[in-house]
Write an enzyme that holds these catalytic residues in place. Structure first.
Site, PDB file in Angstrom:
ATOM      1  N   LYS A 111       8.990   4.883   4.314  1.00  0.00           N
ATOM      2  CA  LYS A 111       8.839   6.395   3.926  1.00  0.00           C
ATOM      3  C   LYS A 111       9.771   7.187   4.219  1.00  0.00           C
ATOM      4  CE  LYS A 111       4.172   5.676   1.953  1.00  0.00           C
ATOM      5  NZ  LYS A 111       2.622   6.135   1.715  1.00  0.00           N
ATOM      6  N   LYS A 192       4.880  -5.380  -2.918  1.00  0.00           N
ATOM      7  CA  LYS A 192       3.387  -5.294  -3.390  1.00  0.00           C
ATOM      8  C   LYS A 192       3.145  -4.417  -4.755  1.00  0.00           C
ATOM      9  CE  LYS A 192       2.216  -1.515  -0.300  1.00  0.00           C
ATOM     10  NZ  LYS A 192       1.246  -0.777   0.713  1.00  0.00           N
ATOM     11  N   LYS A 195       0.839   2.224  -6.049  1.00  0.00           N
ATOM     12  CA  LYS A 195       0.936   3.330  -6.889  1.00  0.00           C
ATOM     13  C   LYS A 195       2.029   4.206  -6.451  1.00  0.00           C
ATOM     14  CE  LYS A 195      -3.437   4.546  -4.249  1.00  0.00           C
ATOM     15  NZ  LYS A 195      -4.498   4.651  -4.372  1.00  0.00           N
TER      16      LYS A 195
HETATM   17  P1  AMP Z   1      -3.840   2.721  -0.704  1.00  0.00           P
HETATM   18  O1  AMP Z   1      -3.815   2.847  -2.174  1.00  0.00           O
HETATM   19  O2  AMP Z   1      -2.776   2.711  -0.110  1.00  0.00           O
HETATM   20  O3  AMP Z   1      -4.700   4.041  -0.001  1.00  0.00           O
HETATM   21  O4  AMP Z   1      -4.658   1.464  -0.134  1.00  0.00           O
HETATM   22  C1  AMP Z   1      -6.171   1.604  -0.267  1.00  0.00           C
HETATM   23  C2  AMP Z   1      -6.617  -0.053  -0.048  1.00  0.00           C
HETATM   24  O5  AMP Z   1      -6.109  -0.932  -0.839  1.00  0.00           O
HETATM   25  C3  AMP Z   1      -6.049  -0.253   1.554  1.00  0.00           C
HETATM   26  O6  AMP Z   1      -7.076  -1.175   2.040  1.00  0.00           O
HETATM   27  C4  AMP Z   1      -4.770  -1.130   1.196  1.00  0.00           C
HETATM   28  O7  AMP Z   1      -4.726  -2.053   2.212  1.00  0.00           O
HETATM   29  C5  AMP Z   1      -5.303  -1.795  -0.209  1.00  0.00           C
HETATM   30  N1  AMP Z   1      -4.048  -2.294  -0.767  1.00  0.00           N
HETATM   31  C6  AMP Z   1      -3.132  -1.443  -1.524  1.00  0.00           C
HETATM   32  N2  AMP Z   1      -2.067  -1.998  -2.198  1.00  0.00           N
HETATM   33  C7  AMP Z   1      -2.479  -3.237  -2.070  1.00  0.00           C
HETATM   34  C8  AMP Z   1      -1.867  -4.610  -2.725  1.00  0.00           C
HETATM   35  N3  AMP Z   1      -0.928  -4.643  -3.370  1.00  0.00           N
HETATM   36  N4  AMP Z   1      -2.429  -5.796  -2.553  1.00  0.00           N
HETATM   37  C9  AMP Z   1      -3.615  -5.768  -1.583  1.00  0.00           C
HETATM   38  N5  AMP Z   1      -4.496  -4.572  -1.047  1.00  0.00           N
HETATM   39  C10 AMP Z   1      -3.604  -3.540  -1.447  1.00  0.00           C
END
Ligand code: AMP
Ligand code: TRP
Length: 327
Positions: A111, A192, A195
């Site tokens: 980032k 991956k 968002k």
């Molecule tokens: P975040 O949206 O980054 O706050 O992530 C929230 C949760 O979703 C965390 O536990 C991440 O590890 C999981 N996560 C986010 N993106 C992915 C993805 N593409 N595949 C699997 N888990 C994800």
């Protein structure tokens, strides 16, 4: 009952990766474990979100989590900034962590790449996350694969704290699902689903309507060799679809791959399975949105419960590190 804790940023619409990698497992852990789930609005300050929008998204993230099946009678759901000990504990841990170990965090490296005006909060983000975990004596932390390194830091800081100041903090374990931990972007299967990347066709949102889900799956990028085989290295796009069907129907990826000969048939079934998987969420979400006051009340109860645990741990840590207790 063992203690579990996890966190989610209120940074926008939840996608299938959030659901399969994390939230689905949070729902499964309720009841059988003493579960704490935190909407991490302090972490979201490291992004560029407008203040009014941050407030709205925090509220909506709570709605999404309730729609996904979190039940406040069986878990503690709360907003991070409602519990001031998160910021206090972060300072204690910042005085334990080193620049070197934070500089090695791959999420920070990605980032901040080439950006001189990167915020200090983005650099110390993993320390705040460690505080989230350690304040609740969490034994297990259910997250997707991308959080593995951050969890390692939380463990390391707990071990170091205990070594210097005596046994004070519980050393947590990451809990990463074997299937679904890394849902890939449908248009760019080498990265991956996320968002923070603008890829509307590659991202399935948990509130997408059925026609959109089916359209996105149909357009998913695969490859040209024509063989249905589970091989994440050589066939990332196809293997992602195989995994999605496996995880939404409770089968193994190998089983799923063995059942198909044509990409088109696989895509049809993936689309339908995802529509069914997400249908109850969409329906509950619409019901919940009708009563915003109820969600605010639930979050207030959650914050009270969270705070009584967090303040006990913070006081233990403050005493251990040498801060004079107030009279
Ligand atoms: P975040 O949206 O980054 O706050 O992530 C929230 C949760 O979703 C965390 O536990 C991440 O590890 C999981 N996560 C986010 N993106 C992915 C993805 N593409 N595949 C699997 N888990 C994800
Ligand atoms: N950094 C996590 C993510 O982006 C969110 C998070 C913050 C978290 N605090 C946490 C996850 C504590 C687990 C435990 O997904």
């Amino acid at each position: 009952m063992s203690r579990v804790l996890s966190g989610l940023q209120p940074s926008g619409d939840l996608h299938l990766g959030n659901y399969l990698g994390a939230i689905r497992n949070w729902v499964a852990d309720q009841g059988a474990h003493d579960a704490f789930y935190c909407i991490v609005d302090l972490h979201a300050l490291t992004l560029d979100i407008d203040p009014a929008e941050l407030r709205t998204r925090t509220h909506e993230t709570a709605l999404d989590l309730l729609a996904a099946g979190l039940d406040p009678a069986r878990c503690t759901l709360f907003v991070q900034s409602h519990v001031p000990e998160h910021a206090q504990m972060t300072w204690l841990l910042e005085c334990i962590a080193t620049m070197g170990e934070l500089r090695r965090m791959t999420q920070f490296k990605e980032k901040s790449a080439g950006n001189d005006s990167v915020r200090v909060g983005l650099f110390t983000y993993p320390v705040l996350m460690s505080a989230d975990i350690l304040l609740y004596d969490a034994e297990r932390v259910p997250v997707g694969d991308d959080q593995r390194q951050h969890l390692e830091l939380a463990r390391e800081l707990a071990i170091r704290f205990n070594h210097r100041f005596g046994p004070t903090l519980v050393v947590p374990e990451a809990s990463i699902p074997s299937v679904g931990a890394r849902v890939m972007d449908l248009q760019h299967p080498e990265r991956k689903m996320s968002k923070s990347v603008n890829s509307p066709l590659g991202t399935i949102l948990i509130l997408d309507d059925p026609a959109d889900i089916i359209r996105k799956v149909k357009k998913a990028v695969t490859d040209t060799d024509g063989e249905v085989r589970y091989d994440r290295e050589a066939k990332p796009g196809l293997s992602n679809l195989v995994e999605l069907l496996a995880v939404s129907t409770g089968r193994t990826p190998a089983d799923v791959a063995g059942a198909y000969e044509r990409y088109g048939d696989l895509k049809n079934d993936v689309g339908e399975a995802l529509v069914e998987l997400l249908r109850p969420l969409r329906e509950r979400r619409a019901e919940l949105a009708a009563d915003p006051g109820e969600v605010a009340d639930l979050l207030a109860v959650g914050a009270d419960k969270a705070r009584s645990t967090a303040s006990a741990t913070y006081q233990r840590a403050a005493r251990a590190i040498g801060l004079l207790s107030p009279a």
